[in-house]
Write a protein that holds these residues in place. Sequence first.
Motif, PDB file in Angstrom:
ATOM      1  N   ALA A   7       0.830  -1.212   0.000  1.00 44.58           N
ATOM      2  CA  ALA A   7       0.000   0.000   0.000  1.00 44.58           C
ATOM      3  C   ALA A   7       0.862   1.259   0.000  1.00 44.58           C
ATOM      4  N   TYR A   8       2.030   1.180   0.596  1.00 43.03           N
ATOM      5  CA  TYR A   8       2.890   2.361   0.717  1.00 43.03           C
ATOM      6  C   TYR A   8       3.633   2.700  -0.569  1.00 43.03           C
ATOM      7  N   ARG A   9       3.891   1.736  -1.417  1.00 42.53           N
ATOM      8  CA  ARG A   9       4.683   1.996  -2.636  1.00 42.53           C
ATOM      9  C   ARG A   9       4.103   3.093  -3.525  1.00 42.53           C
ATOM     10  N   PRO A  10       2.835   3.027  -3.931  1.00 40.35           N
ATOM     11  CA  PRO A  10       2.321   4.118  -4.762  1.00 40.35           C
ATOM     12  C   PRO A  10       2.251   5.438  -4.000  1.00 40.35           C
ATOM     13  N   VAL A  11       1.979   5.351  -2.718  1.00 42.68           N
ATOM     14  CA  VAL A  11       1.947   6.556  -1.888  1.00 42.68           C
ATOM     15  C   VAL A  11       3.334   7.189  -1.864  1.00 42.68           C
ATOM     16  N   ALA A  12       4.362   6.385  -1.694  1.00 43.14           N
ATOM     17  CA  ALA A  12       5.735   6.883  -1.645  1.00 43.14           C
ATOM     18  C   ALA A  12       6.151   7.545  -2.957  1.00 43.14           C
ATOM     19  N   ARG A  80      -0.125   3.680   8.194  1.00 45.45           N
ATOM     20  CA  ARG A  80      -0.402   2.970   9.443  1.00 45.45           C
ATOM     21  C   ARG A  80      -1.851   3.167   9.876  1.00 45.45           C
ATOM     22  N   ARG A  81      -2.366   4.390   9.709  1.00 43.99           N
ATOM     23  CA  ARG A  81      -3.772   4.641  10.050  1.00 43.99           C
ATOM     24  C   ARG A  81      -4.707   3.820   9.182  1.00 43.99           C
ATOM     25  N   LEU A  82      -4.379   3.671   7.911  1.00 43.37           N
ATOM     26  CA  LEU A  82      -5.239   2.946   6.983  1.00 43.37           C
ATOM     27  C   LEU A  82      -5.137   1.434   7.107  1.00 43.37           C
ATOM     28  N   THR A  83      -3.915   0.934   7.364  1.00 41.40           N
ATOM     29  CA  THR A  83      -3.714  -0.513   7.374  1.00 41.40           C
ATOM     30  C   THR A  83      -3.514  -1.086   8.770  1.00 41.40           C
ATOM     31  N   GLY A  84      -3.161  -0.258   9.717  1.00 31.52           N
ATOM     32  CA  GLY A  84      -2.887  -0.737  11.079  1.00 31.52           C
ATOM     33  C   GLY A  84      -1.472  -1.153  11.333  1.00 31.52           C
ATOM     34  N   THR A  85      -0.619  -1.130  10.292  1.00 28.45           N
ATOM     35  CA  THR A  85       0.782  -1.487  10.478  1.00 28.45           C
ATOM     36  C   THR A  85       1.678  -0.436   9.835  1.00 28.45           C
ATOM     37  N   TRP A  86       2.869  -0.307  10.391  1.00 29.34           N
ATOM     38  CA  TRP A  86       3.853   0.657   9.892  1.00 29.34           C
ATOM     39  C   TRP A  86       4.560   0.058   8.669  1.00 29.34           C
ATOM     40  N   PRO A  87       4.657   0.799   7.567  1.00 26.59           N
ATOM     41  CA  PRO A  87       5.365   0.256   6.391  1.00 26.59           C
ATOM     42  C   PRO A  87       6.859   0.171   6.664  1.00 26.59           C
ATOM     43  N   SER A  88       7.453  -0.976   6.364  1.00 25.67           N
ATOM     44  CA  SER A  88       8.887  -1.110   6.585  1.00 25.67           C
ATOM     45  C   SER A  88       9.607  -1.546   5.349  1.00 25.67           C
TER      46      SER A  88
END
Length: 88
Positions: A7-12, A80-88
């Motif tokens: 989920a973070y890749r396109p956001v990044a 993290r708010r959307l998925t509940g986990t921190w992207p690492s």
Amino acid sequence: MKASKIAYRPVALVLGAVSGMAAGALFKQTWKALGHGEDAPDATDEDRSWREVLLTATLQGAIFAGVKAAVDRVGATTVRRLTGTWPS
């Protein structure tokens, strides 16, 4: 691969482009506020001193790094708010 990372890749990617534009605009405004005119010197500008060129590059780098860190942090917090986990 974790869902948060996917989920973070396109956001990044989007945030990277936005942070670059924001940092460039902030640097231009900072340069003007310091009273140095419209354009910052390039490294190959023969009419500018070493000191001015290196200080300009240092200021520009600090602004870009600060804006990038802030934008990346906002993006990770949002994921993290959307998925509940921190992207690492």
